[in-house]
Write an enzyme that holds these catalytic residues in place. Structure first.
Site, short mmCIF file in Angstrom:
data_model
loop_
_atom_site.label_atom_id
_atom_site.label_comp_id
_atom_site.label_asym_id
_atom_site.label_seq_id
_atom_site.Cartn_x
_atom_site.Cartn_y
_atom_site.Cartn_z
N SER A 21 0.84 -1.21 0.00
CA SER A 21 0.00 0.00 0.00
C SER A 21 0.87 1.25 0.00
O SER A 21 1.97 1.26 0.57
CB SER A 21 -0.86 -0.01 1.27
N TYR A 50 -1.42 -0.82 10.72
CA TYR A 50 -1.75 -1.41 9.42
C TYR A 50 -0.59 -1.21 8.44
O TYR A 50 -0.12 -2.15 7.80
CB TYR A 50 -3.03 -0.78 8.86
N LYS A 55 2.28 -3.96 6.49
CA LYS A 55 2.64 -4.02 5.06
C LYS A 55 4.16 -3.90 4.90
O LYS A 55 4.78 -4.60 4.09
CB LYS A 55 1.93 -2.92 4.28
P1 NAD Z 1 -11.27 -6.48 1.20
O1 NAD Z 1 -11.47 -6.49 2.67
O2 NAD Z 1 -12.43 -6.22 0.33
O3 NAD Z 1 -10.60 -7.86 0.75
C1 NAD Z 1 -9.76 -8.62 1.60
C2 NAD Z 1 -10.27 -10.05 1.57
O4 NAD Z 1 -9.45 -10.83 2.46
C3 NAD Z 1 -11.72 -10.18 2.07
O5 NAD Z 1 -12.48 -10.92 1.14
C4 NAD Z 1 -11.59 -10.90 3.39
O6 NAD Z 1 -12.71 -11.74 3.68
C5 NAD Z 1 -10.30 -11.69 3.20
N1 NAD Z 1 -9.62 -12.01 4.46
C6 NAD Z 1 -9.41 -11.19 5.52
N2 NAD Z 1 -8.80 -11.86 6.51
C7 NAD Z 1 -8.62 -13.12 6.06
C8 NAD Z 1 -8.06 -14.29 6.62
N3 NAD Z 1 -7.58 -14.30 7.88
N4 NAD Z 1 -8.04 -15.42 5.89
C9 NAD Z 1 -8.55 -15.44 4.64
N5 NAD Z 1 -9.10 -14.37 4.05
C10 NAD Z 1 -9.13 -13.23 4.75
O7 NAD Z 1 -10.10 -5.44 0.90
P2 NAD Z 1 -9.52 -4.94 -0.48
O8 NAD Z 1 -9.76 -3.49 -0.56
O9 NAD Z 1 -9.95 -5.81 -1.59
O10 NAD Z 1 -7.97 -5.14 -0.19
C11 NAD Z 1 -7.24 -6.26 -0.61
C12 NAD Z 1 -5.79 -6.11 -0.18
O11 NAD Z 1 -5.26 -4.92 -0.71
C13 NAD Z 1 -5.58 -6.03 1.33
O12 NAD Z 1 -4.42 -6.76 1.66
C14 NAD Z 1 -5.38 -4.56 1.57
O13 NAD Z 1 -4.58 -4.32 2.70
C15 NAD Z 1 -4.66 -4.14 0.30
N6 NAD Z 1 -4.85 -2.72 0.00
C16 NAD Z 1 -6.10 -2.21 -0.15
C17 NAD Z 1 -6.25 -0.86 -0.42
C18 NAD Z 1 -7.62 -0.24 -0.58
O14 NAD Z 1 -7.70 0.99 -0.56
N7 NAD Z 1 -8.69 -1.00 -0.74
C19 NAD Z 1 -5.13 -0.02 -0.54
C20 NAD Z 1 -3.87 -0.59 -0.39
C21 NAD Z 1 -3.73 -1.94 -0.13
C1 UD1 Z 2 -7.04 5.34 3.84
C2 UD1 Z 2 -6.01 4.88 4.83
C3 UD1 Z 2 -4.91 4.16 4.07
C4 UD1 Z 2 -5.51 2.99 3.31
C5 UD1 Z 2 -6.63 3.48 2.41
C6 UD1 Z 2 -7.36 2.35 1.76
C7 UD1 Z 2 -6.09 6.47 6.68
C8 UD1 Z 2 -5.39 7.57 7.41
N1 UD1 Z 2 -5.50 6.03 5.55
O1 UD1 Z 2 -6.41 6.17 2.89
O2 UD1 Z 2 -3.93 3.68 4.95
O3 UD1 Z 2 -4.52 2.34 2.53
O4 UD1 Z 2 -7.58 4.23 3.16
O5 UD1 Z 2 -8.06 1.59 2.69
O6 UD1 Z 2 -7.14 5.99 7.11
N2 UD1 Z 2 -12.45 11.82 3.58
C9 UD1 Z 2 -13.45 12.70 3.94
N3 UD1 Z 2 -14.61 12.19 4.45
C10 UD1 Z 2 -14.84 10.86 4.60
C11 UD1 Z 2 -13.82 9.96 4.23
C12 UD1 Z 2 -12.62 10.48 3.73
O7 UD1 Z 2 -13.29 13.91 3.81
O8 UD1 Z 2 -15.92 10.48 5.08
C13 UD1 Z 2 -11.21 12.34 2.98
C14 UD1 Z 2 -9.95 12.00 3.76
O9 UD1 Z 2 -9.69 12.95 4.76
C15 UD1 Z 2 -8.91 11.99 2.64
C16 UD1 Z 2 -9.69 11.51 1.41
O10 UD1 Z 2 -11.07 11.75 1.71
O11 UD1 Z 2 -8.45 13.29 2.38
C17 UD1 Z 2 -9.50 10.04 1.12
O12 UD1 Z 2 -9.77 9.28 2.28
P1 UD1 Z 2 -9.84 7.69 2.28
O13 UD1 Z 2 -10.74 7.23 1.21
O14 UD1 Z 2 -10.16 7.25 3.68
O15 UD1 Z 2 -8.38 7.23 1.87
P2 UD1 Z 2 -6.97 7.58 2.53
O16 UD1 Z 2 -7.10 8.38 3.76
O17 UD1 Z 2 -6.10 8.13 1.46
#
Ligand code: NAD
Ligand code: UD1
Length: 345
Positions: free
Chosen positions: A128, A152, A156
């Site tokens: 991430s 978190y 990573k």
């Molecule tokens: P998500 O929660 O939708 O998907 C994660 C999946 O992992 C879920 O289906 C959940 O049921 C499964 N899971 C959780 N714990 C588990 C376990 N112990 N055993 C087996 N399965 C398990 O999240 P996502 O947004 O699809 O994210 C996927 C990956 O990408 C994660 O590792 C997350 O940290 C990473 N990531 C996400 C974002 C984002 O903004 N969505 C950003 C950066 C990194």
């Molecule tokens: C957040 C996490 C980041 C994670 C990512 C995806 C934090 C500090 N960071 O990123 O670690 O990888 O989500 O899960 O939580 N905002 C509003 N109102 C809301 C929600 C968000 O104004 O109700 C704003 C936030 O202040 C930010 C932007 O929208 O400026 C994006 O927020 P968000 O979608 O939560 O993503 P990140 O904070 O970038």
């Protein structure tokens, strides 16, 4: 039975996982989903079947279950693993650090041990942009210091280090560490999308739920940041572009091996207010909002320099912010309560 490559997708039932499975099928691979459904819904399997014409094999199990993983690699021959299973809520990670280290770090160690045993040595890992913490400047290059500001993010970073050590110990391992920026949007079919449980913590799902009438108004966290309109700026990337980045990484690893660390972002920053405006255009709905104090731990601006991924993987994000919002709206308006009607409101 076709001779397509089997790819194990841990967390494949989740938001990014489901889109990655769709992209894998489109690219001629056969995804096998391994997920404990702790943050997803089995209904995604029906949707993937409708979308791709084939139902992905599904193993309902925990990533920390060594026996189950061993069996998976004994029963099926895999070419590679895409490892997305994990926990991702920043606030929760501050309250429950041991749980986060257990799932994200112990889970990855358990997976790696089973892969070694099963002689599968190619892994794409979802890291991430959060590993960069509060960067000194933007855009963010891969060689910027890693300084995550919450448990978190540290899980990573620890996993990135484990993979680097393992690669150093044995050149047969092939790793791609993908640092995602802010994935949003949904597949253009409206069949799969983001389905957060409870009140969404992230901006896009919150805005989408306001638009569909599930929430009254958006709280904009801070309007006094040193950004053009005072609200936070992020690099939002269409989840299908992100999914296609995994295919590019997999293809690269298969052809060339090695250890790859790369940003997956667009290189463009959008403010909260710009996102609200784009979503209003896409949905034709007004998004009521109010300004609220800054959210603790938030930063002013975060966006990628995506040129490394462009050069190395031949991959580039193609979909613009209007497409991201239009696709998110199609998903939200056709599935106002997500996959299962489970509404945490
Ligand atoms: P998500 O929660 O939708 O998907 C994660 C999946 O992992 C879920 O289906 C959940 O049921 C499964 N899971 C959780 N714990 C588990 C376990 N112990 N055993 C087996 N399965 C398990 O999240 P996502 O947004 O699809 O994210 C996927 C990956 O990408 C994660 O590792 C997350 O940290 C990473 N990531 C996400 C974002 C984002 O903004 N969505 C950003 C950066 C990194
Ligand atoms: C957040 C996490 C980041 C994670 C990512 C995806 C934090 C500090 N960071 O990123 O670690 O990888 O989500 O899960 O939580 N905002 C509003 N109102 C809301 C929600 C968000 O104004 O109700 C704003 C936030 O202040 C930010 C932007 O929208 O400026 C994006 O927020 P968000 O979608 O939560 O993503 P990140 O904070 O970038």
């Amino acid at each position: 039975m076709s001779d397509a490559s089997n790819i194990l997708v841990t967390g494949g039932a989740g938001f990014i996982g489901a889109h990655t499975c769709e992209a894998l099928v489109r690219a001629g691979f056969r995804p096998v989903i391994y997920d404990n459904l702790s943050n997803s819904n089995a209904a995604v399997l029906d949707r993937l079947e409708r979308l791709t014409g084939s139902r992905p094999a599904f193993i309902h199990a925990d990533i920390r279950d060594a026996h189950q993983l061993e069996r998976v690699f004994t029963d099926t021959s895999f070419d590679a693993v895409i490892h997305l299973a994990g926990l991702k809520a920043v606030g929760e990670s501050v309250e429950q650090p041991l749980h986060y280290y257990d799932v994200n770090v112990t889970g990855t160690l358990t997976l790696l041990a089973a892969m070694r045993q099963g002689n599968v040595r190619t892994l794409v890992f979802s890291s991430s942009a959060t590993v960069y913490g509060d960067p000194a400047t933007v855009p963010i290059h891969e060689d910027f210091p890693r300084q995550p500001t919450n448990p978190y993010g540290r899980t990573k970073m620890v996993v990135e280090d484990i993979l680097a050590d393992l690669a150093g110990s044995d050149p047969d391992w092939r790793f791609a560490l993908l640092r995602y920026f802010n994935p949003i949007g949904a597949h253009e079919s409206g069949l799969i999308g983001e389905d957060p449980s409870g009140i969404p913590g992230n901006l896009l799902p919150y805005v989408a739920q306001v638009a569909v009438g599930r929430r009254q108004e958006l709280s904009v966290f801070g309007n006094d940041y040193p950004t053009p309109d005072g609200t936070g700026v992020r690099d939002y990337i269409h989840v299908v572009d992100l999914a296609e980045g995994h295919i590019a990484a997999l293809t690269h690893l298969t052809a060339q091996g090695g250890f790859v660390t790369t940003n997956l972002g667009t290189g463009n920053g959008f403010s909260v207010l710009e996102i609200v405006q784009a979503f209003e255009r896409a949905s034709g709905r007004r998004i009521p909002l109010r300004f609220a104090p800054r959210r603790p731990g938030d930063i002013a601006a975060c966006y990628a320099d995506p040129s490394h991924a462009n050069r190395l993987l031949g991959w580039k994000a193609l979909r613009d912010i209007d497409t991201m919002c239009a696709d998110a709206w199609r998903w939200q308006s056709r599935n106002p309560h997500g996959y299962g009607g489970k509404d945490g409101s």
